[in-house]
Design a protein around this motif. Structure first.
Motif, mmCIF file in Angstrom:
data_model
loop_
_atom_site.group_PDB
_atom_site.id
_atom_site.type_symbol
_atom_site.label_atom_id
_atom_site.label_comp_id
_atom_site.label_asym_id
_atom_site.label_seq_id
_atom_site.Cartn_x
_atom_site.Cartn_y
_atom_site.Cartn_z
ATOM 1 N N SER A 135 0.818 -1.215 0.000
ATOM 2 C CA SER A 135 0.000 0.000 0.000
ATOM 3 C C SER A 135 0.852 1.264 0.000
ATOM 4 N N TRP A 136 2.025 1.178 0.601
ATOM 5 C CA TRP A 136 2.875 2.369 0.669
ATOM 6 C C TRP A 136 3.493 2.687 -0.685
ATOM 7 N N ASP A 137 3.861 1.678 -1.457
ATOM 8 C CA ASP A 137 4.367 1.922 -2.814
ATOM 9 C C ASP A 137 3.265 2.487 -3.703
ATOM 10 N N VAL A 138 2.063 1.938 -3.564
ATOM 11 C CA VAL A 138 0.929 2.458 -4.331
ATOM 12 C C VAL A 138 0.660 3.907 -3.948
ATOM 13 N N GLY A 139 0.701 4.189 -2.656
ATOM 14 C CA GLY A 139 0.473 5.553 -2.207
ATOM 15 C C GLY A 139 1.525 6.515 -2.708
ATOM 16 N N ARG A 140 2.784 6.096 -2.668
ATOM 17 C CA ARG A 140 3.875 6.955 -3.131
ATOM 18 C C ARG A 140 3.716 7.277 -4.605
ATOM 19 N N ARG A 141 3.374 6.273 -5.407
ATOM 20 C CA ARG A 141 3.163 6.484 -6.837
ATOM 21 C C ARG A 141 1.974 7.413 -7.080
ATOM 22 N N ALA A 142 0.899 7.212 -6.322
ATOM 23 C CA ALA A 142 -0.303 8.018 -6.516
ATOM 24 C C ALA A 142 -0.047 9.489 -6.188
#
Length: 252
Positions: free
Chosen positions: A190-197
């Motif tokens: 979720s943190w990688d997805v959040g960073r990308r978003a």
């Protein structure tokens, strides 16, 4: 750019709030830590998730008393009440209305729920959890009825989650859909997805419904700790100057 906190749900964590008072207290602490939106699940007196008017109303009143200016989003998740007709009737009985609801696009009966609640002035977030959901949403041609698109690449592996996130966003962009987007994953991914978003200029979500770990993999003790980590992530990405225009085609 908003930060939504998903306080609770069908997960096990010692700090996850269930009663209306627990949810309200946790919500207020998360808002103080930087949350701008709240995603909520109601529980009945036996601690079981519920869409019944009583538990939903008690929860909303309690949270609004502590967070009067924060938009409240309530789940309509089919797994809570599997029969679509029963689910619709329970939601039809709501007397205390949330500001928003989350509407998973692949679920049976979700169009009826969305129509009912939008007709009562509730904003509806369209949630896509897969390529199939995204295709269905694009083909429907009714993006204008929603206030936000929630993109949920729920893959445990970070590389898989990022690839799915990008593919769904590409499909949305190719269809010319310009709804505001909020992205989230699950677990450590979720943190990688959040960073990308955030780098794409989108809103993000975290909370114990989504993950029980911090960005470095250590266990999260609370929703407040997750909120603080997400605020720090947003600041770090913004300060790096990596924020893109989400209207541009994706290169990855």
């Amino acid at each position: 750019m908003d930060l939504q906190i998903a306080l609770n749900g069908d997960v096990t964590h010692a700090a996850m709030p269930r009663t209306a008072d627990e949810i309200a207290s946790d919500a207020a602490a998360c808002v103080a830590a930087g949350a701008t939106l709240l995603h909520l699940h109601a529980f009945d007196d036996d601690g079981v998730e519920s869409l019944a008017p009583g538990p939903v109303g008690r929860m909303l009143r309690a949270v609004r008393s502590r967070c009067p200016t924060t938009p409240l989003n309530v789940t309509t998740f089919a797994a809570i009440v599997e029969d679509p007709r029963e689910r619709l009737e329970l939601i039809r009985g709501w007397t205390e209305l949330p500001d928003l609801v989350a509407a998973n696009q692949g679920e049976e009966g979700i169009d009826d729920i969305s129509e009912l609640l939008s007709g009562r002035g509730v904003g509806v977030e369209a949630c896509v959890l897969s390529i199939e959901d995204t295709e269905l949403f694009v083909r429907s041609g009714n993006a204008s009825r929603f206030v936000r698109l929630v993109v949920e690449p729920l893959e445990a592996d970070a590389a898989d989650a990022l690839a799915l996130d990008a593919e769904m966003e590409n499909m949305i962009a190719a269809a010319g859909i310009t709804l505001p987007q909020l992205h989230h994953g699950v677990g450590i991914a979720s943190w990688d997805v959040g960073r990308r978003a955030v780098a794409r200029g989108h809103s993000i979500r975290t909370g114990l419904e989504d993950t029980s770990v911090l960005p470095d993999g250590t266990p999260a003790r609370s929703n407040v700790e997750l909120t603080t980590a997400a605020v720090e992530l947003i600041r770090a990405v913004r300060s790096s100057g990596r924020v893109d225009d989400p209207r541009k085609p994706l290169g990855e």
